[in-house]
Design an enzyme around this catalytic site. Sequence first.
Site, short mmCIF file in Angstrom:
data_model
loop_
_atom_site.label_atom_id
_atom_site.label_comp_id
_atom_site.label_asym_id
_atom_site.label_seq_id
_atom_site.Cartn_x
_atom_site.Cartn_y
_atom_site.Cartn_z
N GLU A 195 -1.70 -5.63 11.88
CA GLU A 195 -1.15 -4.25 11.81
C GLU A 195 -1.87 -3.37 10.93
OE1 GLU A 195 0.62 -7.03 13.45
OE2 GLU A 195 1.57 -6.86 11.61
N ASN A 236 -9.46 -14.64 14.10
CA ASN A 236 -7.68 -14.49 13.88
C ASN A 236 -7.12 -14.65 15.25
OD1 ASN A 236 -5.53 -14.17 11.94
ND2 ASN A 236 -4.89 -12.67 13.67
N GLU A 237 -6.44 -15.56 15.28
CA GLU A 237 -5.52 -15.71 16.61
C GLU A 237 -6.44 -15.60 18.02
OE1 GLU A 237 -1.94 -13.53 16.59
OE2 GLU A 237 -1.01 -15.08 15.50
N GLU A 271 0.51 -18.82 10.03
CA GLU A 271 1.45 -17.95 9.71
C GLU A 271 2.84 -18.23 10.41
OE1 GLU A 271 0.10 -14.33 11.84
OE2 GLU A 271 -1.80 -14.74 11.06
N ASN A 291 -6.45 -8.39 12.49
CA ASN A 291 -5.21 -8.03 13.14
C ASN A 291 -4.38 -7.51 12.19
OD1 ASN A 291 -4.11 -8.19 15.97
ND2 ASN A 291 -2.36 -8.64 15.04
C1 GAL Z 1 -0.11 -12.34 14.00
C2 GAL Z 1 -1.41 -11.80 13.25
C3 GAL Z 1 -1.10 -11.21 12.09
C4 GAL Z 1 -0.05 -10.27 12.33
C5 GAL Z 1 1.21 -10.74 12.76
C6 GAL Z 1 2.45 -9.81 13.14
O1 GAL Z 1 0.04 -12.73 15.34
O2 GAL Z 1 -2.11 -13.01 13.17
O3 GAL Z 1 -2.23 -10.66 11.76
O4 GAL Z 1 -0.44 -9.34 13.17
O5 GAL Z 1 1.18 -11.29 14.14
O6 GAL Z 1 2.87 -9.06 11.82
#
Ligand code: GAL
Length: 993
Positions: A132, A190-191, A297, A130
Amino acid sequence: MRGLLNLFANASIFVLVAAAASQWPVHNDGYTGAVQWDHYSLSVNGRRTFVWSGEFHYWRIPVPEVWRDLLEKIKAAGFNTVSVYSHWAFHAPNNFTIDFETGARNIAKIFELATEIGLFVTLRGGPYVNAETTAGGFALWTTTGAYGGLRDNDPRYTAAWTPFTTRLNQIAAKYQVTEGGTILLQQIENEICCQRNKDGSLNTPLVEYMVALENNTRENDVIVPIITNAPNMNSKSWSTDYLPGPGEQDLYGVDSYPACWSCNLAECGQKEISFNVVNYHDHFDQVSPTQPSFIPEFQGGSYNPWGGPQGGCPANLGPEFVNVFYRHLAAERITMASLYMLYGGTNWGGFATNLVGTSYDYSAPIQESRQIADKYYETKILGFFFRAAQDLTMTDRVGYSTSYTTDPTVGVTELRNPETHAAFYVARHDISASQNITDFKVNVATSVGNLTIPQFSAPVRLSGRQSKVLVTDFRFGDRSLVYSTAEVLSHSVVDGKSVLALWLPAGESGELMIKGGSAKREVVSGTGGSFHQVGENLVVSYTQQTTQSVLQFDDFRVLLLSRAIAYRFWAPTLTNDPIVSPEQVVFATGPYLVRSLTLSDVTARVTGDLDGDTVLEVFAPAKVTRLEWNGKLVATHKTSYGSLKATLGKPGFNAAALQKSLTLSQWKYADALPERYAAYDDSKWVVADHMSTPNPSKPQTLPVLYADDYGFHTGVQIFRGRFNGSASAATLNVQGGTAFGWSAWLNGDYIGSFPGSASAASGSLTLSFANATLVSSGENVLTVVMDHSGHDQRADALLPRGILGASLVSTENTTFSKWTLAGNAGGESNIDPVRGVIAEGGLHAERLGWHLPGFDDTEWVTRSPSDGVENATIGFFRTTSHINLPRGYDASLELVLTAPAGSLLRAQLYVNGYQYGKFVPQIGHQIAFPVPPGILNVRGQNVVGLNLWSQTAAGAKVDVKWNVLGVYESAWDPGFDAGYLQPGWSEERLQFA
Ligand code: GAL
């Protein structure tokens, strides 16, 4: 609540809580006893650890030498872990190359640095991340559709990720904590949601994918726990404790961005910033009770999307946010958390998704420019506390209530260690967004009975968005504080005696009770407080001054520090063990940054950075009489209370001096869009002749004009369509992702542009040929230049980039006879393995390497970007800028691009061959582009290039200027030889015209 408190005075509650603790045996999933866990915390080699971590992406700072600077800053702020996403596309330019060696692809270097500096690593290897980043990190060649929908058990996808994941796991296995290395945890995927379908049945394609990733990890000898990060508290997937099933992972965590992950609050459905804390503990009690409560995170900042506010949104996420929300994590009994991002960095080259632009500063504690300021310092003082508060690694959450305090607007969470009975009372406004200044007392249960504190001093104060952790029965060395209303900052043991640092905002009052009292009670420096003997115990009450006070007791001393002093307080460690005991901590105050401290006989060697003249004070062992700062002996005196002081800083070089020395002049210029002319020779270009595509989105016309189908995945792409016969216009539907744009020319004449917006991912226009000259007999050439803004994330990574449909408006039914296209030089063949395939696109200047050092522009005309280009076209500007940063200094520099209001342009900035900025003023937001050392030669020549594409017949101009953000005397040398990262131009480039 009162009842509960009374109970606590009674020893039986201790027994009760201890019994509760025994229902949570420490366990592992059978892989290694070195990393185990229970309901309370992670244990590393038998030592309970509060995992305090921050996210850092090496591929967003492609200079290994700079990783040291960043990791040292992370360590210096009290973190013990760094969390790292890998990036499949960065390592796999095509489906037969896996590169973990070249330049910044050398991921092992991070593990080695982390080991040396003393940080654990959580490796988050994807293959999907992910972040971004373009296509969320998928290897870009998987975005064609030929590998299925991705993130499932499709054998084509499995075959695609397996070599990358295998290699990554093989490297990781060597650097695990069990091998004397530093990798503590590994994340797969991831997620990813969801293990089960709505009807409760297993989501087989996904489950089999997770199982395959886990098997790959284990088969390649990774034995540390595998973690999983849920996107929110709804999916409840992959936990061994909750509807266990295949695909579950060792440690379950939830990601959380309570104040919105984007500076554009509308992306989170908010109108204004939410300052409301979130309840996590019920969720963890339900979904992962046998595991530590874990936030893989937690909001370290927010990304700034295209069109977002210039400079990001640091005001929303500054020290107040840190203060309240990070303390709240502790209040929720979380003992494993990682800040996303701790250092954001830069989306150089084509690393961004179409969502965000060049900057990934993230308003994070460490700025994109590598500078540190209040947000970092506020984070640091809590990091030191987490490190010092060993009892926090094992607590039961007794409850949250406003009845703990004398003010009903203030709530307190009580956490209590069932073994030591130490407690932590986390106070905040019940409405966490409250801006009120509230004074109150707190009811606490201590080993000497129930108390309402403070007893003598002015009440505890919350100044608006502020939270405080009040400790009771806080152990330090052989002593303990029955309570403290000032916050504990850090604990060091020097010459066998404790030094305890406490902090409060200046003007606020604090009170501590020393268990067992102390015959000696002397204010040895600053203004102290008053001492009150209460039974066997000694109470000290005081009002925090702006200056530091030092109190000496029988066998320990206490430092009372204001917030400002605490910000410049450091607790470097004498060990590279990430788990730090107080015996391995030496306090040092004053500098902008202290990176390290070592002791050798009578000398303390301190390294760090200065932003001006500073008094360094070191609380070293008594025998130490000499101080070295950054390798030089400095004049030192011993204070009356035994610390060492030295005045640091040399006058002379500073930001103003560097700024004055920098120039950007003598620009050279060349036309950079010869492709617009019909006569341009594109015979070596790829012929777009596919009549079908594996992409699930089918084209509106044929041939297929999706760039990815022809091996071009990033940057600007140029399409040329030919036709014979008459036509009055062309209808083109082009898709490059949000913030993209395109322009078109017929036989060299400009016919129109789609300037783009922060929301349009595609743009369809019918462009009249009225202002162009058609060839009546012979070939007409339509040239379409598309600015690709990156691939979308998740399943949308497959959304095509290129021309979705192209047709002519013609009474004679004229159609295109042939299409050719150009993308990055060499496509997937990876002709520049150092910068890599994501570094550049298919602009004329890029294909021919005009942006690279060593390209000969002597034949070019003199012209500067502020003269710009006339009409709608593309021009390339080049100059050389010399920087002479004196040795012993670090500097943060950026290039600032500005254009007159109303400009419609797309500009790309290059420094020594790296695209380090994309400036699209009609979409915004970014005008300032920090460039790190290694990309920049701070002691040498720099080739600066600017590709300027005017999207209007009015032409375009851009001003390019250096801006010095800061200059620091520094132990870290930015002047290393970065030649290996900056390969130069070679003739090979000529073939890509
Ligand atoms: C999370 C994701 C990250 C990044 C973040 C937003 O959900 O795991 O990779 O995208 O959001 O910055």
